[in-house]
Design a protein around this motif. Structure first.
Motif, PDB file in Angstrom:
ATOM      1  N   VAL A 115       0.873  -1.164   0.000  1.00  0.00           N
ATOM      2  CA  VAL A 115       0.000   0.000   0.000  1.00  0.00           C
ATOM      3  C   VAL A 115       0.912   1.215   0.000  1.00  0.00           C
ATOM      4  N   VAL A 116       0.668   2.151  -0.897  1.00  0.00           N
ATOM      5  CA  VAL A 116       1.420   3.404  -0.919  1.00  0.00           C
ATOM      6  C   VAL A 116       0.498   4.495  -0.389  1.00  0.00           C
ATOM      7  N   ILE A 117       1.001   5.186   0.638  1.00  0.00           N
ATOM      8  CA  ILE A 117       0.206   6.173   1.362  1.00  0.00           C
ATOM      9  C   ILE A 117       1.061   7.405   1.617  1.00  0.00           C
ATOM     10  N   THR A 118       0.437   8.554   1.668  1.00  0.00           N
ATOM     11  CA  THR A 118       1.126   9.807   1.956  1.00  0.00           C
ATOM     12  C   THR A 118       0.259  10.666   2.845  1.00  0.00           C
ATOM     13  N   ALA A 119       0.884  11.698   3.414  1.00  0.00           N
ATOM     14  CA  ALA A 119       0.134  12.717   4.148  1.00  0.00           C
ATOM     15  C   ALA A 119       0.231  14.064   3.437  1.00  0.00           C
ATOM     16  N   TRP A 120       0.909  14.102   2.278  1.00  0.00           N
ATOM     17  CA  TRP A 120       1.083  15.361   1.534  1.00  0.00           C
ATOM     18  C   TRP A 120      -0.252  15.854   0.989  1.00  0.00           C
ATOM     19  N   ASN A 121      -0.383  17.160   0.946  1.00  0.00           N
ATOM     20  CA  ASN A 121      -1.503  17.840   0.296  1.00  0.00           C
ATOM     21  C   ASN A 121      -2.865  17.249   0.659  1.00  0.00           C
ATOM     22  N   PRO A 122      -3.240  17.308   1.946  1.00  0.00           N
ATOM     23  CA  PRO A 122      -4.540  16.768   2.338  1.00  0.00           C
ATOM     24  C   PRO A 122      -5.676  17.387   1.527  1.00  0.00           C
ATOM     25  N   LYS A 123      -6.661  16.568   1.227  1.00  0.00           N
ATOM     26  CA  LYS A 123      -7.831  16.957   0.430  1.00  0.00           C
ATOM     27  C   LYS A 123      -7.424  17.480  -0.949  1.00  0.00           C
ATOM     28  N   SER A 124      -6.248  17.022  -1.429  1.00  0.00           N
ATOM     29  CA  SER A 124      -5.728  17.402  -2.754  1.00  0.00           C
ATOM     30  C   SER A 124      -5.555  18.906  -2.907  1.00  0.00           C
ATOM     31  N   ARG A 125      -5.255  19.564  -1.819  1.00  0.00           N
ATOM     32  CA  ARG A 125      -4.990  21.003  -1.847  1.00  0.00           C
ATOM     33  C   ARG A 125      -3.487  21.209  -1.665  1.00  0.00           C
ATOM     34  N   PRO A 126      -2.850  21.938  -2.565  1.00  0.00           N
ATOM     35  CA  PRO A 126      -1.411  22.191  -2.419  1.00  0.00           C
ATOM     36  C   PRO A 126      -1.105  22.822  -1.062  1.00  0.00           C
ATOM     37  N   THR A 127      -0.116  22.257  -0.387  1.00  0.00           N
ATOM     38  CA  THR A 127       0.288  22.688   0.946  1.00  0.00           C
ATOM     39  C   THR A 127       1.790  22.939   0.916  1.00  0.00           C
ATOM     40  N   ASP A 128       2.272  23.858   1.735  1.00  0.00           N
ATOM     41  CA  ASP A 128       3.693  24.182   1.701  1.00  0.00           C
ATOM     42  C   ASP A 128       4.547  22.978   2.127  1.00  0.00           C
ATOM     43  N   GLU A 129       5.791  22.976   1.661  1.00  0.00           N
ATOM     44  CA  GLU A 129       6.671  21.823   1.863  1.00  0.00           C
ATOM     45  C   GLU A 129       6.923  21.519   3.335  1.00  0.00           C
ATOM     46  N   ALA A 130       7.113  22.525   4.158  1.00  0.00           N
ATOM     47  CA  ALA A 130       7.374  22.277   5.580  1.00  0.00           C
ATOM     48  C   ALA A 130       6.189  21.576   6.246  1.00  0.00           C
ATOM     49  N   THR A 131       4.985  22.017   5.932  1.00  0.00           N
ATOM     50  CA  THR A 131       3.788  21.393   6.495  1.00  0.00           C
ATOM     51  C   THR A 131       3.644  19.964   5.992  1.00  0.00           C
ATOM     52  N   ASN A 132       3.887  19.753   4.694  1.00  0.00           N
ATOM     53  CA  ASN A 132       3.816  18.401   4.135  1.00  0.00           C
ATOM     54  C   ASN A 132       4.851  17.481   4.776  1.00  0.00           C
ATOM     55  N   ARG A 133       6.072  17.949   4.943  1.00  0.00           N
ATOM     56  CA  ARG A 133       7.120  17.109   5.553  1.00  0.00           C
ATOM     57  C   ARG A 133       6.756  16.747   6.998  1.00  0.00           C
ATOM     58  N   GLN A 134       6.212  17.709   7.747  1.00  0.00           N
ATOM     59  CA  GLN A 134       5.805  17.417   9.125  1.00  0.00           C
ATOM     60  C   GLN A 134       4.650  16.413   9.150  1.00  0.00           C
ATOM     61  N   ALA A 135       3.680  16.600   8.259  1.00  0.00           N
ATOM     62  CA  ALA A 135       2.556  15.657   8.195  1.00  0.00           C
ATOM     63  C   ALA A 135       3.053  14.257   7.858  1.00  0.00           C
ATOM     64  N   ASN A 136       4.019  14.150   6.930  1.00  0.00           N
ATOM     65  CA  ASN A 136       4.546  12.835   6.580  1.00  0.00           C
ATOM     66  C   ASN A 136       5.340  12.235   7.738  1.00  0.00           C
ATOM     67  N   ALA A 137       6.056  13.056   8.495  1.00  0.00           N
ATOM     68  CA  ALA A 137       6.761  12.552   9.677  1.00  0.00           C
ATOM     69  C   ALA A 137       5.755  12.013  10.696  1.00  0.00           C
ATOM     70  N   ASP A 138       4.649  12.725  10.863  1.00  0.00           N
ATOM     71  CA  ASP A 138       3.594  12.261  11.771  1.00  0.00           C
ATOM     72  C   ASP A 138       2.994  10.951  11.270  1.00  0.00           C
ATOM     73  N   LEU A 139       2.775  10.843   9.950  1.00  0.00           N
ATOM     74  CA  LEU A 139       2.257   9.606   9.366  1.00  0.00           C
ATOM     75  C   LEU A 139       3.225   8.457   9.611  1.00  0.00           C
ATOM     76  N   ALA A 140       4.502   8.679   9.382  1.00  0.00           N
ATOM     77  CA  ALA A 140       5.500   7.626   9.610  1.00  0.00           C
ATOM     78  C   ALA A 140       5.461   7.157  11.056  1.00  0.00           C
ATOM     79  N   ALA A 141       5.338   8.085  11.992  1.00  0.00           N
ATOM     80  CA  ALA A 141       5.281   7.712  13.408  1.00  0.00           C
ATOM     81  C   ALA A 141       4.062   6.841  13.704  1.00  0.00           C
ATOM     82  N   VAL A 142       2.919   7.195  13.119  1.00  0.00           N
ATOM     83  CA  VAL A 142       1.704   6.394  13.316  1.00  0.00           C
ATOM     84  C   VAL A 142       1.894   4.993  12.736  1.00  0.00           C
ATOM     85  N   LEU A 143       2.426   4.912  11.530  1.00  0.00           N
ATOM     86  CA  LEU A 143       2.624   3.604  10.887  1.00  0.00           C
ATOM     87  C   LEU A 143       3.599   2.740  11.679  1.00  0.00           C
TER      88      LEU A 143
END
Length: 148
Positions: free
Chosen positions: A45-73
């Motif tokens: 399964v390929v999953i990301t936390a980037w650009n929630p709701k398909s809305r462009p989000t700044d890179e710092a926010t995307n990287r933090q969201a992906n770090a949070d996702l990695a921690a959950v996984l």
């Protein structure tokens, strides 16, 4: 509550279908899209936390969201491999994670709930034979050829 201004999965399905997906197993392997390797070492399964709701989000926010996702996984006991989804025209890319399903932990159902919690429309489920774009809400699936 659903945001009526956010695109739906139907609105972005074409972009999902046109994405090249690379996973590092431990070396980079194209698993979906143009020139994908046909013999996949595992179902993922390929999953990301980037650009929630398909809305462009700044890179710092995307990287933090992906770090949070990695921690959950990782807290779920998942094997987490680096992955990236890239538009076929190279216009955008999203850092992602590939989670092998062979061990059954976590389940696809659980990963869909995680995707939903991180504002994602869908995840990719990829194996040797096909690529499915599976909606995080409701679990509907769109089957596509894995190699374009």
């Amino acid at each position: 509550m659903t945001d009526p201004s956010a695109p739906s999965l139907d609105d972005v399905l074409e972009a999902y279908a046109a994405t090249d997906v690379d996973v590092w197993f431990p070396t980079r392997t194209r698993v979906a899209g143009s020139a994908a390797r046909r013999d996949l070492p595992t179902r993922v399964v390929v999953i990301t936390a980037w650009n929630p709701k398909s809305r462009p989000t700044d890179e710092a926010t995307n990287r933090q969201a992906n770090a949070d996702l990695a921690a959950v996984l990782l807290a779920m006991g998942a094997t987490v491999l680096p992955a990236r989804g890239t538009a076929a025209d190279g216009g955008w890319s999203e850092d992602s994670f590939a989670v092998p399903l062979d061990g059954g932990r976590p389940s696809l159902h659980t990963l869909l709930a995680v995707g939903r919690a991180f504002g994602q429309h869908a995840v990719y489920v990829i194996d040797d034979d096909h690529l499915d774009i599976v909606a995080c809400a409701g679990g509907s699936s769109h089957r596509l050829p894995r190699v374009r």
